[in-house]
Structure formats: C-alpha cells, structure tokens
Design a protein around this motif. Sequence first.
Motif, PDB file in Angstrom:
ATOM      1  N   THR A  10      45.365  37.973  33.339  1.00  0.00           N
ATOM      2  CA  THR A  10      44.448  37.529  32.297  1.00  0.00           C
ATOM      3  C   THR A  10      43.031  37.466  32.865  1.00  0.00           C
ATOM      4  OG1 THR A  10      44.666  35.187  32.838  1.00  0.00           O
ATOM      5  CG2 THR A  10      46.288  36.126  31.305  1.00  0.00           C
ATOM      6  N   TRP A  11      42.061  37.309  31.961  1.00  0.00           N
ATOM      7  CA  TRP A  11      40.687  37.203  32.435  1.00  0.00           C
ATOM      8  C   TRP A  11      40.487  35.952  33.284  1.00  0.00           C
ATOM      9  CZ3 TRP A  11      36.975  39.826  34.018  1.00  0.00           C
ATOM     10  CH2 TRP A  11      35.686  39.292  34.181  1.00  0.00           C
ATOM     11  N   ALA A  12      41.122  34.875  32.918  1.00  0.00           N
ATOM     12  CA  ALA A  12      40.986  33.655  33.718  1.00  0.00           C
ATOM     13  C   ALA A  12      41.452  33.881  35.149  1.00  0.00           C
ATOM     14  CB  ALA A  12      41.780  32.516  33.080  1.00  0.00           C
ATOM     15  N   GLU A  13      42.446  34.737  35.326  1.00  0.00           N
ATOM     16  CA  GLU A  13      42.998  34.982  36.658  1.00  0.00           C
ATOM     17  C   GLU A  13      42.155  35.951  37.482  1.00  0.00           C
ATOM     18  OE1 GLU A  13      47.754  34.342  35.678  1.00  0.00           O
ATOM     19  OE2 GLU A  13      46.810  36.297  35.287  1.00  0.00           O
ATOM     20  N   VAL A  14      41.338  36.773  36.831  1.00  0.00           N
ATOM     21  CA  VAL A  14      40.550  37.760  37.585  1.00  0.00           C
ATOM     22  C   VAL A  14      39.053  37.485  37.556  1.00  0.00           C
ATOM     23  CG1 VAL A  14      42.277  39.546  37.182  1.00  0.00           C
ATOM     24  CG2 VAL A  14      40.296  39.398  35.651  1.00  0.00           C
ATOM     25  N   ASP A  15      38.598  36.598  36.686  1.00  0.00           N
ATOM     26  CA  ASP A  15      37.172  36.320  36.532  1.00  0.00           C
ATOM     27  C   ASP A  15      36.569  35.912  37.882  1.00  0.00           C
ATOM     28  OD1 ASP A  15      34.642  35.501  35.853  1.00  0.00           O
ATOM     29  OD2 ASP A  15      35.287  33.904  34.482  1.00  0.00           O
ATOM     30  N   PRO A  16      35.646  36.711  38.410  1.00  0.00           N
ATOM     31  CA  PRO A  16      35.061  36.372  39.719  1.00  0.00           C
ATOM     32  C   PRO A  16      34.400  34.997  39.750  1.00  0.00           C
ATOM     33  CG  PRO A  16      34.534  38.634  39.134  1.00  0.00           C
ATOM     34  CD  PRO A  16      35.151  38.010  37.914  1.00  0.00           C
ATOM     35  N   ALA A  17      33.866  34.560  38.623  1.00  0.00           N
ATOM     36  CA  ALA A  17      33.210  33.250  38.591  1.00  0.00           C
ATOM     37  C   ALA A  17      34.204  32.116  38.834  1.00  0.00           C
ATOM     38  CB  ALA A  17      32.508  33.047  37.252  1.00  0.00           C
ATOM     39  N   ARG A  18      35.448  32.324  38.451  1.00  0.00           N
ATOM     40  CA  ARG A  18      36.474  31.288  38.627  1.00  0.00           C
ATOM     41  C   ARG A  18      37.307  31.513  39.878  1.00  0.00           C
ATOM     42  NH1 ARG A  18      39.064  30.631  32.559  1.00  0.00           N
ATOM     43  NH2 ARG A  18      37.614  32.119  31.637  1.00  0.00           N
ATOM     44  N   ASP A 114      35.479  44.784  43.652  1.00  0.00           N
ATOM     45  CA  ASP A 114      34.202  45.326  43.160  1.00  0.00           C
ATOM     46  C   ASP A 114      34.305  45.707  41.684  1.00  0.00           C
ATOM     47  OD1 ASP A 114      32.963  45.017  45.590  1.00  0.00           O
ATOM     48  OD2 ASP A 114      33.159  47.121  46.197  1.00  0.00           O
ATOM     49  N   TRP A 115      35.449  46.248  41.286  1.00  0.00           N
ATOM     50  CA  TRP A 115      35.653  46.608  39.880  1.00  0.00           C
ATOM     51  C   TRP A 115      35.617  45.364  38.997  1.00  0.00           C
ATOM     52  CZ3 TRP A 115      35.321  49.713  36.037  1.00  0.00           C
ATOM     53  CH2 TRP A 115      36.180  49.657  34.928  1.00  0.00           C
ATOM     54  N   LEU A 116      36.273  44.309  39.433  1.00  0.00           N
ATOM     55  CA  LEU A 116      36.277  43.073  38.647  1.00  0.00           C
ATOM     56  C   LEU A 116      34.870  42.488  38.538  1.00  0.00           C
ATOM     57  CD1 LEU A 116      39.513  41.372  40.046  1.00  0.00           C
ATOM     58  CD2 LEU A 116      39.264  42.740  37.962  1.00  0.00           C
ATOM     59  N   ALA A 120      32.620  41.978  35.129  1.00  0.00           N
ATOM     60  CA  ALA A 120      32.003  40.701  34.759  1.00  0.00           C
ATOM     61  C   ALA A 120      30.529  40.893  34.395  1.00  0.00           C
ATOM     62  CB  ALA A 120      32.143  39.697  35.901  1.00  0.00           C
ATOM     63  N   GLU A 121      29.834  41.715  35.150  1.00  0.00           N
ATOM     64  CA  GLU A 121      28.429  41.991  34.857  1.00  0.00           C
ATOM     65  C   GLU A 121      28.286  42.741  33.535  1.00  0.00           C
ATOM     66  OE1 GLU A 121      26.804  44.056  38.182  1.00  0.00           O
ATOM     67  OE2 GLU A 121      26.995  42.333  39.549  1.00  0.00           O
ATOM     68  N   ARG A 122      29.169  43.708  33.315  1.00  0.00           N
ATOM     69  CA  ARG A 122      29.125  44.452  32.050  1.00  0.00           C
ATOM     70  C   ARG A 122      29.420  43.537  30.864  1.00  0.00           C
ATOM     71  NH1 ARG A 122      29.263  50.127  32.751  1.00  0.00           N
ATOM     72  NH2 ARG A 122      29.652  50.743  34.917  1.00  0.00           N
ATOM     73  N   PHE A 123      30.404  42.677  31.016  1.00  0.00           N
ATOM     74  CA  PHE A 123      30.763  41.768  29.927  1.00  0.00           C
ATOM     75  C   PHE A 123      29.567  40.887  29.549  1.00  0.00           C
ATOM     76  CE2 PHE A 123      35.571  41.564  31.165  1.00  0.00           C
ATOM     77  CZ  PHE A 123      35.713  42.885  30.781  1.00  0.00           C
ATOM     78  N   THR A 124      28.880  40.376  30.546  1.00  0.00           N
ATOM     79  CA  THR A 124      27.728  39.519  30.277  1.00  0.00           C
ATOM     80  C   THR A 124      26.629  40.292  29.559  1.00  0.00           C
ATOM     81  OG1 THR A 124      28.202  38.111  32.191  1.00  0.00           O
ATOM     82  CG2 THR A 124      25.945  38.091  31.350  1.00  0.00           C
ATOM     83  N   TRP A 173      40.116  41.331  28.096  1.00  0.00           N
ATOM     84  CA  TRP A 173      39.328  40.516  29.025  1.00  0.00           C
ATOM     85  C   TRP A 173      37.926  40.278  28.474  1.00  0.00           C
ATOM     86  CZ3 TRP A 173      40.453  43.298  34.358  1.00  0.00           C
ATOM     87  CH2 TRP A 173      41.753  42.970  34.782  1.00  0.00           C
ATOM     88  N   PHE A 174      37.336  41.308  27.914  1.00  0.00           N
ATOM     89  CA  PHE A 174      35.991  41.165  27.359  1.00  0.00           C
ATOM     90  C   PHE A 174      35.972  40.135  26.232  1.00  0.00           C
ATOM     91  CE2 PHE A 174      32.996  42.654  23.987  1.00  0.00           C
ATOM     92  CZ  PHE A 174      31.830  42.220  24.608  1.00  0.00           C
TER      93      PHE A 174
END
Length: 223
Positions: A10-18, A114-116, A120-124, A173-174
Amino acid sequence: MTELRARALTWAEVDPARNPFELDDDAAKELVGLVTPLLPDADAAKHERRRSLDPVTGFLVDRYGRWACGWNWSPGEGDIDGGVVGAWCCAAHSVTTADATAPLVVEALLEWRDWLEDLAERFTALAPPVGPDASSADPWHWERACTRLVTVVADRTQADSAWYGHCHQVLEWFLAHSGVDEERAGRIVENAVGGRFDSWVAPDAVVMEAVSSRFARTIGTDQ
C-alpha cells in the motif's frame, strides 16, 4: 507470505515520508556483507527461482520495512512480473557467486527506493487542489495525473509482461496520497483501467484518453 509480495504494498507502506531510509557508501558496503551469506548458490536459484531469495527479501523487510520487498521487481517475466527494477533480472540469471550477487541486490534495492521517491515527488506535483473531498477537484487535474502516471509506468516497466498490475497499483497509490481511502481507490482504478491495458503493449492515445477521462469521472461519482 503477504509481507513479501510487492504487488500487495500500500502507499502507507512505501511512502518515503513515512518510511525513512538512508544508505551511504559505508552502509551499502555493510549491507553487501550482511546479504552475502543469505544468497542461494546459482544452481539453487535456477530451480527455486523466487523462493530462493525469500531469506534476502525477509532480511531487507525486517531491516528497512515492507517497502523493501520490491527490490527484485524487475520488468518482464522476472521473479515478479511487470516491475521497474532494471538492475535485477531474476533469480535464474542474476544469481551467480555470492560476492558478485550481493552488490546487485543492494543496487536493486536502491533503484526501487529511487522509484518510490520519484513517485512521491510526482504525486505531490500532480495532486489537484482539493477540499475535504477529492471529487470537488476539477476533473482536468485527475485526467492529467492519470495520463502522466500511466505514461511513466509504461516507460519504466517497458510495457512488458503484466506491466499493468503495477500501473493499477501506482494509480491507487496516487489516490491514497491525495486522501482517497484504499477501498475507494481500488474501485476507481478498476472501473477506469480494468481490462483496458495488455502485456507488451503501451496504451495508445485513444485508450489513454478514454482511461484518463473515466478515471476523472469515476472520482467524481464514486462515493
């Protein structure tokens, strides 16, 4: 094991911020040494394929978090179909001697990370300005985001075998990044994309426009 399946992340599991992660040169060398004894020999890897790497994946997940289980998700029919990690092919071909293979594992892990971070940058950058409800945003923002994300995933996966699975995941994820709950995100993506993409074929302009338009409309109607 669910925790070793990159497709279930899930996004919560891969989100670099978390999920903070840093690996400088010294730490990378240390990691190579820790991975080396976990690797199968080449003959075992050819016969056991993905299962032969479970000890490596389990170690990386325990050390860094569940996001790390995507380290060997390569394009095409590798250990897992339809990924983005070019540094790794598959257990049958990438596993040679332990000393040669361990640095490849670390390189592949860093490429996955790096992909993750890129996502994250693209999503923002692509996230629409929304209020409490995502459906309040201008549909144009959602259409643009869908088109750009599908395009980049098709490129990174080389639109190879089962590439659309990760594409579905990235779109979900987005939406999660944009505040849409997981169940609703799954419905939106399935409604927009389900059955419209094929292996070994990147979507043409007509398909892309239809999918992106449906993606935007479904966000506005699925409550």
